[in-house]
Design a protein around this motif. Structure first.
Motif, PDB file in Angstrom:
ATOM      1  N   VAL A   1       0.623  -1.429  -0.046  1.00 27.98           N
ATOM      2  CA  VAL A   1      -0.063   0.361   0.081  1.00 27.98           C
ATOM      3  C   VAL A   1       0.874   0.709   0.156  1.00 27.98           C
ATOM      4  CG1 VAL A   1      -2.119   1.402   0.799  1.00 27.98           C
ATOM      5  CG2 VAL A   1      -2.161  -1.580   0.971  1.00 27.98           C
ATOM      6  N   GLU A   2       2.050   1.334   0.883  1.00 24.98           N
ATOM      7  CA  GLU A   2       2.770   2.177   1.133  1.00 24.98           C
ATOM      8  C   GLU A   2       3.700   1.865  -0.190  1.00 24.98           C
ATOM      9  OE1 GLU A   2       3.259   5.731   2.687  1.00 24.98           O
ATOM     10  OE2 GLU A   2       0.924   4.534   2.987  1.00 24.98           O
ATOM     11  N   HIS A   3       4.021   1.393  -0.990  1.00 20.30           N
ATOM     12  CA  HIS A   3       4.783   1.330  -1.946  1.00 20.30           C
ATOM     13  C   HIS A   3       3.848   2.178  -2.949  1.00 20.30           C
ATOM     14  CE1 HIS A   3       6.541  -1.125  -5.583  1.00 20.30           C
ATOM     15  NE2 HIS A   3       7.628   0.186  -5.423  1.00 20.30           N
ATOM     16  N   ALA A   4       2.438   1.751  -3.281  1.00 20.50           N
ATOM     17  CA  ALA A   4       1.848   2.212  -4.160  1.00 20.50           C
ATOM     18  C   ALA A   4       1.849   3.530  -4.092  1.00 20.50           C
ATOM     19  CB  ALA A   4       0.277   1.140  -4.296  1.00 20.50           C
ATOM     20  N   ASN A   5       1.417   3.872  -2.429  1.00 23.83           N
ATOM     21  CA  ASN A   5       1.368   5.223  -2.493  1.00 23.83           C
ATOM     22  C   ASN A   5       1.959   6.520  -3.077  1.00 23.83           C
ATOM     23  OD1 ASN A   5       0.313   7.714  -1.396  1.00 23.83           O
ATOM     24  ND2 ASN A   5       0.938   7.338   0.061  1.00 23.83           N
ATOM     25  N   THR A   6       3.779   5.817  -2.354  1.00 24.40           N
ATOM     26  CA  THR A   6       4.806   6.246  -3.150  1.00 24.40           C
ATOM     27  C   THR A   6       5.393   6.266  -4.859  1.00 24.40           C
ATOM     28  OG1 THR A   6       6.352   5.927  -0.846  1.00 24.40           O
ATOM     29  CG2 THR A   6       7.495   6.632  -2.897  1.00 24.40           C
ATOM     30  N   LEU A   7       4.644   5.702  -5.422  1.00 20.89           N
ATOM     31  CA  LEU A   7       4.104   5.794  -6.887  1.00 20.89           C
ATOM     32  C   LEU A   7       3.753   6.868  -7.204  1.00 20.89           C
ATOM     33  CD1 LEU A   7       4.354   1.567  -7.873  1.00 20.89           C
ATOM     34  CD2 LEU A   7       6.109   3.344  -8.433  1.00 20.89           C
TER      35      LEU A   7
ATOM     36  N   ILE B   1      -1.052  -2.218  -8.675  1.00 21.10           N
ATOM     37  CA  ILE B   1      -0.362  -2.398  -6.621  1.00 21.10           C
ATOM     38  C   ILE B   1      -1.742  -2.000  -6.062  1.00 21.10           C
ATOM     39  CG2 ILE B   1       0.229  -2.361  -4.377  1.00 21.10           C
ATOM     40  CD1 ILE B   1       2.930  -1.459  -5.788  1.00 21.10           C
ATOM     41  N   ASP B   2      -2.440  -1.123  -6.265  1.00 17.85           N
ATOM     42  CA  ASP B   2      -4.180  -0.911  -5.513  1.00 17.85           C
ATOM     43  C   ASP B   2      -4.822  -2.402  -5.925  1.00 17.85           C
ATOM     44  OD1 ASP B   2      -2.895   1.602  -5.254  1.00 17.85           O
ATOM     45  OD2 ASP B   2      -3.598   2.672  -6.456  1.00 17.85           O
TER      46      ASP B   2
ATOM     47  N   TYR C   1      -7.547   4.169  -3.606  1.00 18.50           N
ATOM     48  CA  TYR C   1      -6.410   5.060  -3.915  1.00 18.50           C
ATOM     49  C   TYR C   1      -6.371   4.496  -5.441  1.00 18.50           C
ATOM     50  CZ  TYR C   1      -3.300   5.961   0.297  1.00 18.50           C
ATOM     51  OH  TYR C   1      -2.602   6.088   1.364  1.00 18.50           O
ATOM     52  N   ARG C   2      -7.684   3.452  -5.381  1.00 18.11           N
ATOM     53  CA  ARG C   2      -7.348   3.099  -6.833  1.00 18.11           C
ATOM     54  C   ARG C   2      -7.981   3.919  -7.745  1.00 18.11           C
ATOM     55  NH1 ARG C   2      -9.810  -2.464  -7.555  1.00 18.11           N
ATOM     56  NH2 ARG C   2     -11.869  -0.855  -8.388  1.00 18.11           N
TER      57      ARG C   2
ATOM     58  N   SER D   1      -7.833   7.087  -6.870  1.00 17.09           N
ATOM     59  CA  SER D   1      -7.449   8.336  -6.660  1.00 17.09           C
ATOM     60  C   SER D   1      -6.803   7.904  -8.206  1.00 17.09           C
ATOM     61  CB  SER D   1      -6.364   8.290  -5.893  1.00 17.09           C
ATOM     62  OG  SER D   1      -5.766   9.821  -5.736  1.00 17.09           O
ATOM     63  N   THR D   2      -5.816   6.842  -8.424  1.00 15.01           N
ATOM     64  CA  THR D   2      -4.508   6.344  -9.635  1.00 15.01           C
ATOM     65  C   THR D   2      -5.586   6.810 -10.925  1.00 15.01           C
ATOM     66  OG1 THR D   2      -3.351   5.420  -7.141  1.00 15.01           O
ATOM     67  CG2 THR D   2      -3.151   5.297  -9.926  1.00 15.01           C
ATOM     68  N   LEU D   3      -6.689   6.385 -10.382  1.00 10.83           N
ATOM     69  CA  LEU D   3      -7.633   6.216 -11.977  1.00 10.83           C
ATOM     70  C   LEU D   3      -7.639   7.794 -12.125  1.00 10.83           C
ATOM     71  CD1 LEU D   3      -9.985   3.466 -11.860  1.00 10.83           C
ATOM     72  CD2 LEU D   3      -7.952   3.285 -12.938  1.00 10.83           C
ATOM     73  N   ASN D   4      -7.732   8.498 -11.062  1.00 12.25           N
ATOM     74  CA  ASN D   4      -8.058  10.034 -12.054  1.00 12.25           C
ATOM     75  C   ASN D   4      -7.610  10.793 -11.980  1.00 12.25           C
ATOM     76  OD1 ASN D   4     -10.020  12.225 -11.188  1.00 12.25           O
ATOM     77  ND2 ASN D   4      -8.467  13.805 -10.160  1.00 12.25           N
TER      78      ASN D   4
END
Length: 176
Positions: A91-97, A123-124, A132-133, A135-138
């Protein structure tokens, strides 16, 4: 009265500096926040608490983003990514990415941004982290919008909106 040992004093100093840096960031004192986070980086570099190291790097990168010093932020997050190789915290890895993707995007490095966001999204999805997914898509939609690839941007925005609706996240639904 007990005299605090050196380690507990160091931990308290790190905590105080992190809180002070967070406060300074919130009130727009970015230079002071940067100085506080830099001090913490120096204090935790030899620490075995790798999650703390990543947190400090992420905080510092956010300061660089706000100061429009994107390359400094990217450099810091690349150090955080090296630490993630030793951690088992997807989860933190995805956050940093995602932080890295945002810095690339704001620095107009669109392909690098998309690469970072794609890795974060993978990862999400594996972690079933819907918030997080979305947010990443956005964020991916924002990159495609910047590239004037509007149909692709719209697909990502719609996907993000769909996830936000499923989560009943009214604030983000309104933003989409």
């Amino acid at each position: 009265a007990r005299i605090p040992d050196e380690q507990s004093t160091g931990v308290k100093r790190v905590q105080v500096l992190l809180q002070k840096g967070d406060f300074c960031k919130k009130v727009g004192e970015l230079n002071q926040a940067e100085q506080d986070y830099q001090t913490v980086v120096g204090l935790v570099q030899t620490s075995s608490d790798l999650k703390l190291q990543v947190k400090v790097y992420n905080n510092l990168a956010e300061i660089y983003r706000l100061k429009h010093e994107y390359q400094k932020g990217i450099s810091i997050l690349e150090k955080a990514m090296q630490i993630h190789e030793k951690l088992d915290d997807p989860v933190e890895h995805a956050n940093t990415l995602s932080y890295l993707g945002l810095l690339y995007w704001t620095d107009s490095q669109y392909q690098n941004a998309l690469d970072s966001f794609h890795k974060a999204l993978e990862i999400d999805q594996k972690q079933d982290n819907k918030s997080y997914r979305a947010s990443t898509l956005n964020n991916m939609g924002l990159v495609y919008w910047s590239l004037h690839r509007y149909p692709e941007a719209a697909r990502y925005f719609e996907s993000a909106l769909s996830v936000y609706r499923a989560l009943e996240h009214k604030e983000w639904i309104a933003r989409c």
